[in-house]
Structures are given as structure tokens and as C-alpha cells.
Design a protein around this motif. Structure first.
Motif, PDB file in Angstrom:
ATOM      1  N   SER A 119     -22.037 -43.168 -19.035  1.00  0.00           N
ATOM      2  CA  SER A 119     -23.246 -41.877 -18.426  1.00  0.00           C
ATOM      3  C   SER A 119     -22.970 -40.992 -17.489  1.00  0.00           C
ATOM      4  O   SER A 119     -22.351 -41.290 -16.261  1.00  0.00           O
ATOM      5  CB  SER A 119     -24.577 -42.757 -17.271  1.00  0.00           C
ATOM      6  N   ASP A 120     -23.694 -39.451 -17.300  1.00  0.00           N
ATOM      7  CA  ASP A 120     -23.977 -39.028 -16.185  1.00  0.00           C
ATOM      8  C   ASP A 120     -24.248 -39.259 -15.015  1.00  0.00           C
ATOM      9  O   ASP A 120     -24.127 -38.401 -13.903  1.00  0.00           O
ATOM     10  CB  ASP A 120     -24.284 -37.458 -17.003  1.00  0.00           C
ATOM     11  N   ASP A 121     -25.029 -40.783 -15.035  1.00  0.00           N
ATOM     12  CA  ASP A 121     -26.664 -40.722 -14.087  1.00  0.00           C
ATOM     13  C   ASP A 121     -25.322 -40.966 -12.605  1.00  0.00           C
ATOM     14  O   ASP A 121     -24.330 -41.879 -12.836  1.00  0.00           O
ATOM     15  CB  ASP A 121     -26.974 -41.342 -14.251  1.00  0.00           C
ATOM     16  N   PRO A 122     -25.690 -39.955 -11.723  1.00  0.00           N
ATOM     17  CA  PRO A 122     -25.056 -40.563 -10.226  1.00  0.00           C
ATOM     18  C   PRO A 122     -25.666 -41.945  -9.559  1.00  0.00           C
ATOM     19  O   PRO A 122     -26.166 -42.835 -10.097  1.00  0.00           O
ATOM     20  CB  PRO A 122     -25.574 -39.939  -9.622  1.00  0.00           C
ATOM     21  N   THR A 123     -24.780 -42.662  -9.499  1.00  0.00           N
ATOM     22  CA  THR A 123     -24.676 -44.199  -9.359  1.00  0.00           C
ATOM     23  C   THR A 123     -23.787 -44.598  -8.073  1.00  0.00           C
ATOM     24  O   THR A 123     -23.013 -43.581  -7.498  1.00  0.00           O
ATOM     25  CB  THR A 123     -23.914 -45.137  -9.571  1.00  0.00           C
ATOM     26  N   SER A 124     -23.688 -45.670  -6.962  1.00  0.00           N
ATOM     27  CA  SER A 124     -23.180 -45.619  -6.473  1.00  0.00           C
ATOM     28  C   SER A 124     -21.891 -46.558  -6.095  1.00  0.00           C
ATOM     29  O   SER A 124     -21.604 -46.855  -6.681  1.00  0.00           O
ATOM     30  CB  SER A 124     -23.914 -46.440  -4.585  1.00  0.00           C
ATOM     31  N   PRO A 125     -20.833 -46.219  -5.117  1.00  0.00           N
ATOM     32  CA  PRO A 125     -19.655 -46.918  -5.169  1.00  0.00           C
ATOM     33  C   PRO A 125     -19.851 -48.598  -5.583  1.00  0.00           C
ATOM     34  O   PRO A 125     -18.757 -48.618  -6.448  1.00  0.00           O
ATOM     35  CB  PRO A 125     -18.650 -46.621  -4.152  1.00  0.00           C
ATOM     36  N   LEU A 126     -21.176 -49.442  -4.899  1.00  0.00           N
ATOM     37  CA  LEU A 126     -20.926 -50.522  -4.656  1.00  0.00           C
ATOM     38  C   LEU A 126     -21.835 -51.333  -6.482  1.00  0.00           C
ATOM     39  O   LEU A 126     -21.231 -51.825  -7.374  1.00  0.00           O
ATOM     40  CB  LEU A 126     -21.303 -51.270  -3.931  1.00  0.00           C
ATOM     41  N   HIS A 127     -22.764 -50.444  -7.312  1.00  0.00           N
ATOM     42  CA  HIS A 127     -22.654 -50.413  -8.759  1.00  0.00           C
ATOM     43  C   HIS A 127     -21.591 -49.824  -9.730  1.00  0.00           C
ATOM     44  O   HIS A 127     -21.564 -50.907 -10.848  1.00  0.00           O
ATOM     45  CB  HIS A 127     -24.254 -49.173  -8.394  1.00  0.00           C
ATOM     46  N   LEU A 128     -20.990 -49.350  -9.559  1.00  0.00           N
ATOM     47  CA  LEU A 128     -19.839 -48.628 -10.063  1.00  0.00           C
ATOM     48  C   LEU A 128     -18.088 -49.983 -10.110  1.00  0.00           C
ATOM     49  O   LEU A 128     -17.715 -50.247 -11.019  1.00  0.00           O
ATOM     50  CB  LEU A 128     -18.810 -47.764 -10.034  1.00  0.00           C
ATOM     51  N   THR A 129     -18.548 -50.068  -8.454  1.00  0.00           N
ATOM     52  CA  THR A 129     -17.548 -51.656  -8.689  1.00  0.00           C
ATOM     53  C   THR A 129     -17.450 -52.980  -9.171  1.00  0.00           C
ATOM     54  O   THR A 129     -17.200 -53.058 -10.415  1.00  0.00           O
ATOM     55  CB  THR A 129     -17.082 -52.660  -7.467  1.00  0.00           C
ATOM     56  N   ILE A 130     -19.599 -53.008  -9.799  1.00  0.00           N
ATOM     57  CA  ILE A 130     -19.270 -54.713  -9.846  1.00  0.00           C
ATOM     58  C   ILE A 130     -19.050 -53.914 -11.673  1.00  0.00           C
ATOM     59  O   ILE A 130     -19.432 -54.945 -12.569  1.00  0.00           O
ATOM     60  CB  ILE A 130     -21.346 -54.775  -9.528  1.00  0.00           C
ATOM     61  N   THR A 131     -19.463 -52.673 -12.339  1.00  0.00           N
ATOM     62  CA  THR A 131     -19.800 -51.960 -13.479  1.00  0.00           C
ATOM     63  C   THR A 131     -18.125 -52.622 -14.158  1.00  0.00           C
ATOM     64  O   THR A 131     -17.842 -53.327 -14.976  1.00  0.00           O
ATOM     65  CB  THR A 131     -20.082 -51.077 -13.848  1.00  0.00           C
ATOM     66  N   VAL A 132     -17.367 -51.470 -12.776  1.00  0.00           N
ATOM     67  CA  VAL A 132     -16.006 -51.949 -13.761  1.00  0.00           C
ATOM     68  C   VAL A 132     -15.070 -53.990 -13.797  1.00  0.00           C
ATOM     69  O   VAL A 132     -14.548 -54.044 -14.800  1.00  0.00           O
ATOM     70  CB  VAL A 132     -14.906 -51.497 -12.126  1.00  0.00           C
ATOM     71  N   LEU A 133     -16.069 -54.082 -12.789  1.00  0.00           N
ATOM     72  CA  LEU A 133     -15.679 -55.459 -12.538  1.00  0.00           C
ATOM     73  C   LEU A 133     -16.013 -56.551 -13.735  1.00  0.00           C
ATOM     74  O   LEU A 133     -15.362 -57.514 -14.107  1.00  0.00           O
ATOM     75  CB  LEU A 133     -15.936 -56.738 -11.354  1.00  0.00           C
ATOM     76  N   GLY A 134     -17.104 -55.999 -13.845  1.00  0.00           N
ATOM     77  CA  GLY A 134     -17.938 -57.092 -15.208  1.00  0.00           C
ATOM     78  C   GLY A 134     -17.093 -56.992 -16.336  1.00  0.00           C
ATOM     79  O   GLY A 134     -16.390 -57.825 -17.529  1.00  0.00           O
TER      80      GLY A 134
END
Length: 471
Positions: A119-134
Motif C-alpha cells: 500500500s502507498d499509505d504513509p505509516t510509522s517506522p514502528l508500524h512497518l517494523t511490526i508488519t515486517v516481523l509478522g
């Protein structure tokens, strides 16, 4: 606003049903009702998901019909296939079905992460980190479970091992971590799609590499571990999607799977790292030579001995599942009980090819729960038992685990069948167990082999006790 309220309430109800259902599954007495309860929770989640499709932004409305069609198609195909497999699967194939279904859960979590990262929606580094970890955990669970399925289904006969394998696997995992970090860093410095795509490939590859060298004897622990991975991945992606039901259900399943993994490793007296990184369970490993002579007896003679015994403890193993002999076994047991014999079943925590495999097998045959005992509850009874009947089990009754420090199974708690006054072992042949270790129990003076397929042997035993004129 009304739809948001209904969706939120559905998630809360579903989370409660998941927790209650999982709690009920901890006991054989309430396991079926627990599964049904958790199923109702899933219905609430699915209903909320469809309702949420109508609560979309103006920009997403043109895609609503397509999303509805895809969602319904996925639901119909998934329910049809899973329902058909659940009804037709043989008990011998139950472990691999559990493995592949579990892998689908991990894959679903990884797909949710992929959609979020696309998705192109902007997000925070914490949000991205949890996404990648999952995504990392979900990918490992997916491909690892597929390899576990292939091993359990006999499509991969031997563990795959080569020199420097641990270093290679560590390198793949490190590369996945670096690529994951680069994917997160795109929040501040766009670097294109290549790191993200390579991250998913590396994560999927590591799941394969992690599972290839693990032997068949450790598959119950591996299945439990990947179950924990799937739950954790789902919980993390639930956080990413702001979905309380996914968060709660994922974390409950993840914690339960982790606890079960630890308990099963403890039951084998081995650490989790030893399960994952040792060569235990290689059925091709060299076994010790014969330790004397095995004595065999006709099924009818063994049955007669048990008919006139005061107490019998039965130890089921994977061979019982292979022979599909659980119904015939219970028919034999009912005759013994009707004639006044005290019969109990003893279950080792890692017997079979998945957690609770023997409990499920006996439940399918209708064996009452009060006849089934865990290892810790029954082990002291073997010394005063007239007959121990071992059916298709090997390593879990091997006294070498208590005495031989050089044995790969040394220190593993076992069922103390060797202490019984008389031991009968129903076994196809003289081969070793999954650990590749010969069992000295089979050569003891108080042990007699009953060679043959468990179904055929038990059929002869039933005929023999019936011919004695008892019940």
C-alpha cells in the motif's frame, strides 16, 4: 458509525469465544465443544469482515464488488476443501494435515503483511517494523510447515543435511533480517521494491532451510513450534490492521503453542535448540546390533494371558495409527473389562507424529477418557501391573534412555513398561524406532514379541478371548 460499532462488538465477542474455545480444548472431555465454540468465534470474525467491506473510503468503493467476489470465492473454496479433507482424512494422515493447515495460517499472515507493504499509505517506522516481523514469522511458518507436511506424508524420506549447513542457514536468516530492515528504512529513504521482494524470498527460503535437517522423531515438536509461529504472526498482523480479534486470537494461540512446545521438549529432556539443530531423529543413523534373542508368541496366547490377568496397561504408538487398529483395540479392551480385567491406557507426551495424536486416536475409537492416563500419572503403576501391552511404540518405552549415556535418547522420560511383570509388544518386525536406536526392552526375559500388523494381530486376539467363553 453503526457498522463500525457492530464490527468492533463482533471482534470482542469472537475474541472471547476464541479464548474459551482454546481453554476447552485443553481437556479431551471438552475438546470437541471447544472446537465448536472457536468455530462460532470465526463466524463472527468473518461476518465482521464482510460488514467492514461496506465501511470503505470513497476511493476504495470502485473496488468493492471485486473485493466481495474474491472474498466469497476464497471463503467457498477454503470451506469446501477444508471440510472435505477434515471428513475424509485418515488418522495416519492427521499430523500432516495439521501441519499444512497450520502453514496456511502463517501464509495468510504473511499475505496480510504483503498487502500492507504494497500500500502507498504513509505509516510509522514502528508500524512497518511490526508488519515486517509478522511477515518474517509467517513466511517461516508457511514453508517450514510445508516441509514438515512433506516429511510426515512420506514425500521426503530422509533429513537433508550437508557440511556447513548451520552456517548457511544462519546466513539466510541474517540476509532476511537485513532485507527486512531495509524494507522498514524505506519509510525515510525510498529504495525501490527490490529489498521488500528479496526479503519475502529470503524469509520463505529460511523456513525451508530450517526444517530440512530435522528428523521425523522431532516432528511433533516442530509442528507445535510452527503453530506458535503462526499465532504470533497473526497477532502481529492483527495489531497492524487494528483488529482486536486477530490480536487476541493470535497471541492466545501463539502463547499456547509456545507453552506446548516447551512442555514437549521437556518431555524429551531436550532443549528446543537441540531439537532444531541436532541430528536426532535421523532414521538412517546407525543402530546398535542385536542384544540377544527376541522371543515371539502367537496372538492367541498373548490374548489368553491378558484375559486371565488382573491388570493391563496399554501403550499405543504410531504403529496403531498406521494399522488403523484403534477400533479393534477397543473391542478387545471391552471384552477384557467385561471379564473383570483392570485396563488402562498410558500416553507419552510425544507418542505419534503430532501433539495429542494418541489421545485423538483413542477418542475416535470411543475409549472413555477416564481410562486414559498421562505418563506422570501412571508410570508408578507399571511395577505392580500384570501385563503391559505395547502397540507400535518404540522409543517412548526404551529403557536405554535411562541407562545409556551414549544414547541419543538418554535422559528422555519414558513409560516404564519394562517394569511390568509381563510385556507384550505388537510390532511389524525387528526394526528400530525413529531415533535409529535398538530397544533393549525387546530382549528382556519378561518381554515377548507379537509380530504382525496391529489390525490383524488384534483381530486374532479378539477371536481368542471370545473363544474362551467369557463376555
Amino acid at each position: 458509525m453503526f457498522i463500525e460499532y457492530i464490527v468492533g462488538l463482533s471482534g470482542l465477542i469472537a475474541a472471547g469465544l476464541f479464548i474459551y474455545g482454546l481453554k476447552a480444548m485443553s481437556s479431551p472431555v471438552t475438546a470437541v465443544s471447544g472446537i465448536v465454540t472457536a468455530g462460532y468465534g470465526m463466524i463472527f470474525v468473518i461476518t465482521a469482515t464482510f460488514l467492514n467491506l461496506f465501511n470503505v473510503t470513497e476511493a476504495a468503493k470502485p473496488h468493492l464488488l471485486v473485493n466481495l467476489v474474491l472474498a466469497v470465492l476464497a471463503l467457498v473454496l477454503g470451506c469446501a476443501w477444508a471440510g472435505w479433507r477434515g471428513r475424509t482424512v485418515q488418522m495416519t494422515a492427521m499430523p500432516q494435515m495439521v501441519a499444512i493447515f497450520n502453514g496456511m495460517g502463517g501464509g495468510s499472515a504473511a499475505c496480510l503483511a504483503a498487502v500492507e507493504l504494497l500500500s502507498d499509505d504513509p505509516t510509522s517506522p514502528l508500524h512497518l517494523t511490526i508488519t515486517v516481523l509478522g511477515a518474517l514469522i509467517g513466511c517461516i511458518s508457511l514453508t517450514g510447515s510445508i516441509i514438515a507436511w512433506a516429511k510426515l506424508d512420506g514425500r521426503m524420506k530422509k533429513p537433508v543435511r550437508f557440511g556447513g549447513q548451520r552456517i548457511f542457514n544462519a546466513g539466510v536468516f541474517l540476509i532476511a533480517l537485513v532485507l527486512g530492515a531495509l524494507t522498514v528504512m524505506q519509510y525515510a529513504t525510498p529504495m525501490g521494491e527490490l529489498p521488500r521482494d528479496l526479503f519475502f524470498l529470503a524469509a520463505l527460503l529460511f523456513g525451508v532451510c530450517m526444517t530440512l535437517p530435522i528428523g521425523g522423531a522431532d516432528m511433533p515438536v516442530v509442528i507445535s513450534l510452527y503453530n506458535a509461529f503462526t499465532g504470533l504472526a497473526v497477532g502481529l498482523e492483527g495489531y497492524v490492521m487494528n483488529n482486536p480479534a486477530l490480536m487476541i486470537a493470535g497471541m492466545v494461540v501463539g502463547s499456547a503453542g509456545t507453552l506446548l512446545t516447551v512442555l514437549m521438549a521437556k518431555a524429551m529432556n531436550r532443549s528446543l535448540t537441540n531439537v532444531l539443530f541436532s541430528n536426532f531423529g535421523d532414521s538412517t543413523s546407525s543402530a546398535k546390533g542385536p542384544q540377544g534373542e527376541m522371543h515371539s508368541v502367537d496372538p492367541a496366547d498373548a490374548a489368553t494371558t491378558m484375559r486371565y490377568a488382573s491388570s493391563v496397561i496399554i501403550i499405543p504408538g504410531y504403529g496403531l495409527a498406521v494399522a488403523q487398529a484403534q477400533q479393534k483395540l477397543y473391542e478387545f479392551v471391552k471384552i477384557l473389562v467385561a471379564d473383570g480385567v483392570d485396563v488402562k491406557f498410558a500416553i507419552h507426551p510425544v507418542a505419534g507424529r503430532m501433539p495429542g495424536h494418541m489421545n485423538v486416536l483413542l477418542a475416535e475409537a470411543g475409549v472413555p477418557y477416564d481410562m486414559i492416563y498421562d505418563m506422570d500419572d501412571i508410570n508408578d503403576s507399571f511395577a505392580t501391573t500384570d501385563v503391559a501391552l505395547v502397540i507400535g511404540a518404540n522409543d517412548v518405552v526404551n529403557p536405554e534412555a535411562l541407562t545409556d549415556k551414549s544414547s541419543p535418547i538418554y535422559g528422555m522420560p519414558i513409560l516404564n513398561a519394562y517394569k511390568a511383570h509381563q510385556v507384550f509388544v505388537i510390532k511389524r518386525g525387528t526394526g528400530v524406532g525413529y531415533s535409529g536406536v535398538q530397544n533393549p526392552l525387546f530382549f528382556q526375559k519378561n518381554c515377548t514379541m507379537v509380530f504382525g500388523d496391529a489390525q490383524a494381530v488384534l483381530s486374532k486376539m479378539v477371536e481368542a478371548v471370545k473363544s474362551l467363553g467369557g463376555s
